[in-house]
Design an enzyme around this catalytic site. Structure first.
Site, short mmCIF file in Angstrom:
data_model
loop_
_atom_site.label_atom_id
_atom_site.label_comp_id
_atom_site.label_asym_id
_atom_site.label_seq_id
_atom_site.Cartn_x
_atom_site.Cartn_y
_atom_site.Cartn_z
N GLU A 1 -66.35 -55.20 9.37
CA GLU A 1 -65.23 -55.60 8.81
C GLU A 1 -64.84 -56.91 8.98
OE1 GLU A 1 -63.81 -53.62 7.01
OE2 GLU A 1 -64.99 -51.80 7.88
N TYR B 1 -72.22 -51.14 -1.90
CA TYR B 1 -72.73 -51.31 -0.62
C TYR B 1 -74.20 -51.82 -0.30
CZ TYR B 1 -68.14 -49.83 1.05
OH TYR B 1 -66.59 -49.85 1.38
N1 BES Z 1 -63.05 -52.48 2.35
C1 BES Z 1 -63.69 -51.42 2.79
C2 BES Z 1 -62.75 -50.19 2.87
C3 BES Z 1 -62.20 -49.87 1.57
C4 BES Z 1 -63.10 -50.10 0.41
C5 BES Z 1 -61.07 -49.37 1.15
C6 BES Z 1 -62.44 -49.69 -0.79
C7 BES Z 1 -60.66 -49.11 -0.04
C8 BES Z 1 -61.27 -49.10 -1.15
C9 BES Z 1 -64.04 -51.63 4.22
O1 BES Z 1 -64.75 -52.54 4.63
C10 BES Z 1 -65.39 -50.49 4.24
O2 BES Z 1 -66.43 -50.68 3.83
N2 BES Z 1 -65.27 -49.57 5.33
C11 BES Z 1 -66.57 -48.50 5.51
C12 BES Z 1 -67.21 -48.98 6.87
C13 BES Z 1 -68.33 -49.72 6.67
C14 BES Z 1 -68.93 -50.11 8.05
C15 BES Z 1 -69.25 -49.52 5.46
C16 BES Z 1 -65.83 -47.14 5.81
O3 BES Z 1 -64.63 -47.29 6.00
O4 BES Z 1 -66.67 -46.40 5.87
ZN ZN Z 2 -66.44 -53.31 3.69
#
Ligand code: BES
Ligand code: ZN
Length: 639
Positions: A332, A420
């Site tokens: 984050e 990702y």
């Molecule tokens: N920005 C994302 C969360 C998100 C993405 C919310 C798309 C809504 C729509 C956040 O940065 C994220 O990727 N969170 C991941 C954790 C990360 C360590 C891969 C999660 O919440 O699992």
């Molecule tokens: Zn993210």
């Protein structure tokens, strides 16, 4: 619209602003103009400006006609009616011949609209799935400010109202990404449109309010809070949380906010935040948002973390007691550059946010905890990616491209391991191709050049071509077309090797053959990534006795690490190891993090245990956020 007509139509200040800010317009249909007579750099500027006329299919706003630049939000939060009533007053920039400004709304009731202090005509268009209704306000040339008085719906998709329980105070939080901001505020909800903001928010006495802005550190007895976000942000980074929250500093620029029961644990768990921040700055340049704080939300939060500027929102399930899950904070935090500074122009370009962030996250982890830790993470990321490619290749092969086509769909569909992890491996390939030193300098330069701007995939490719991949040999080695516009995993995907993970795999093989007994596993030498790898690769038909002796030897069911617990629970469902079932039920009622819910309910579904799935879901559903129920309703065919 090409640049020449744009010049004629726009007031010159706005043209310059557009060229500099690279806003995501909804004009579309532009072609890069080759004819120019004022030198190479202006040709480049024109090409970039033209390319930047990207269409955001998930917003009604028409920034090429009129766009917001600053928000002044005045709102009251009502836990009784579960509504937010407020006035959103926007400063705007308009084209010379602008006739209207269009906002996104979803389930909002609009009470009135004023332009420059005078009542104005407005209309709400038809409701469309996911994207809601356009709010169109007629304006005269030269109009400067529009004020919208509105109320949100008790079922607003962004909001989760967590009820008071026993001595626990109620809690409210928002989740705006991707297109949910419009369910709690009328706004031009497109990631290419940025604005600064001020806010005044009234909440019940005794509660604290926090936003993605300069925040209070103590409760204000009168329940009124003022906020300021000086840097321009897109609407998906608007965030609000209200609850009984305390503040504890963990560094010069870092603190944690959490409910009283968790504040000390959180301060211990995330004591290294400032170190992560310093490592990040060391890699790719100065932090642009002054402070970096972390808010621990109720367990119903549907994500692991959300990169709201200045204040990451996080699930309490990353509090393990031993700091083992801080890579989520690194992720984050990395978004403070990739995403919050250089922002995907549309949700089709989501990989530009997340792929860069996973790469940056792993570089922070490597810098702070060493290469063997980051390589374990990379190996797990590779496994996740291969599984995801497998899972979606048959149904939706196009969804395995980095560049997505989400028109007419929920942008949430793009939130897969492709953005990702395929994104991550693409960047790792770039690094391998040109060498780390050149790559790092280039990436820092990219963040600097495009700070506070939108970035779409095509513009990114053009930038790559002109900079990092200017040498045709490098360009050919990368083969970016097939990475970005092609399916699956290209053959030149970088290899990761983690001796520690390989050792786990070998030990697992021995254990499966009964050559190693549970009591002899090096469980206590393993960090969570190794334990997770072991548990998540157990055979589906692992017999109950072996599950039992694993647990007897290492107390797995009592672990404080929720990733390990999750892998144990999923395996228990798959091998019908019933002693874990009560824990699975209580976990699913308490925790609303989608990354855990989906595999657990899916495992029940796939193993013919739908009755249990529906029984637990029936009890848990009202506590989940809409992002989670949306996915689970589909998975479980819930009506
Ligand atoms: N920005 C994302 C969360 C998100 C993405 C919310 C798309 C809504 C729509 C956040 O940065 C994220 O990727 N969170 C991941 C954790 C990360 C360590 C891969 C999660 O919440 O699992
Ligand atoms: Zn993210």
């Amino acid at each position: 619209m090409n640049l020449h007509t744009a010049r004629l139509r726009w007031s010159s200040a706005l043209t310059v602003a557009l060229l500099l800010a690279g806003c995501a317009g909804n004009g579309g249909g532009s072609t890069p103009s080759d004819s120019n007579d004022s030198g190479a750099s202006s040709a480049k500027a024109q090409r970039i400006a033209a390319m930047n006329q990207v269409t955001d299919h998930h917003s009604y706003s028409r920034p090429e006609e009129a766009r917001i630049t600053h928000l002044d939000w005045d709102a009251s939060i009502d836990f009784e009616t579960r509504t937010i009533t407020g006035t959103a007053t926007y400063d705007m920039e308009t084209a010379d011949d602008a006739e209207r400004i269009v906002f996104d709304t979803h389930d909002l009731t609009i009470q009135s609209v004023m332009i420059d202090g005078e009542p104005a005509e407005f209309a709400l268009g038809p409701d469309q799935p996911f994207i809601g209704r356009p709010l169109t306000v007629n304006i005269q040339p030269g109009a400067e400010q529009v004020a919208i008085r509105y109320t949100s719906s008790p079922s607003a998709n962004a909001l989760l109202w967590v009820e008071a329980q026993g001595d626990r105070a109620p809690f409210l939080f928002t989740q705006s990404q991707a297109i949910l901001a419009r369910t709690w505020i009328p706004v031009q909800d497109s990631p290419g449109i940025r604005f600064s903001y001020d806010a005044t928010v009234r909440v019940p006495q005794g509660l604290m309010a926090l936003m993605s802005a300069e925040n209070p550190t103590a409760v204000n007895p009168d329940g009124e809070y003022r906020f300021k976000m000086a840097q321009p942000i897109p609407a998906y980074l608007l965030a609000l949380a209200v609850g009984e929250v305390e503040f504890q500093s963990v560094g010069d620029r870092c603190a944690v906010y959490a409910t009283p029961d968790l504040i000390d644990k959180a301060a211990f768990e995330f004591a290294e935040m400032e170190q992560l921040l310093l490592a990040a700055e060391e890699l790719y340049g100065e932090y642009a948002w002054d402070r970096y704080d972390l808010l621990i939300l109720p367990a119903a939060f549907p994500f692991g973390g959300m990169e709201n500027p200045r204040l990451t929102f996080a699930t309490p399930t990353i509090i393990a007691g031993d700091r083992s899950l801080v890579s989520l904070v690194a992720h984050e935090l990395a978004h403070s550059w990739s995403g919050n500074l250089v922002t995907n122009a549309t949700w089709d370009d989501f990989w530009l946010n997340e792929g860069f962030t996973v790469y940056f996250e792993q570089r922070i982890m490597e810098a702070v905890y060493g290469r063997d830790v980051s390589e374990m993470l990379a190996t797990l990321s590779y496994q996740g990616l291969v599984d995801e490619v497998d899972a979606i290749s048959d149904l939706n092969p196009d969804d395995t491209h980095l560049k997505l086509h989400l028109k007419g769909r929920d942008p949430d569909d793009g939130m897969t391991a492709i953005a990702y992890d395929k994104g991550y491996f693409f960047l790792r390939l770039l690094e391998n191709t040109v060498g780390r030193e050149r790559f790092d300098e280039w990436l820092g330069g990219y963040f600097e050049e495009y700070a506070f701007k939108g970035m779409d995939t095509e513009r990114f490719i053009a930038y790559l071509d002109e900079t990092l991949l200017a040498d045709p040999a490098d360009k050919a080695a990368v083969g970016l077309e097939s990475w970005i516009y092609g399916p699956g995993l290209p053959a030149n995907c970088p290899q990761v090797s983690s001796p520690r993970i390989e050792r786990v795999d070998a030990i697992l093989e021995g254990w499966e053959k009964d050559a190693i007994v549970s009591a002899d596993l090096p469980w206590n030498d393993w960090v969570y990534q190794e334990r997770y790898r072991f548990l998540s690769n157990l055979a589906d038909d692992t017999p109950a006795e072996r599950m039992a002796d694993l647990d007897a030897a290492w107390g797995i069911s009592r672990t404080g690490n929720n990733e390990v617990l999750f892998a144990w629970m999923e395996q228990s469902i798959r091998s019908r190891y019933t002693p874990t079932y009560p824990r699975i039920e209580s976990f699913l009622i308490e925790v609303g993090r989608r990354k855990f819910l989906t595999p657990l309910y899916r495992a029940m579904k796939e193993t013919g245990q739908m009755e249990m799935a529906l029984d637990i879901y029936g009890k848990a559903r009202s506590g989940y956020h809409s992002v989670a129920t949306g996915t689970m309703d589909d998975l479980l065919d819930w009506k």
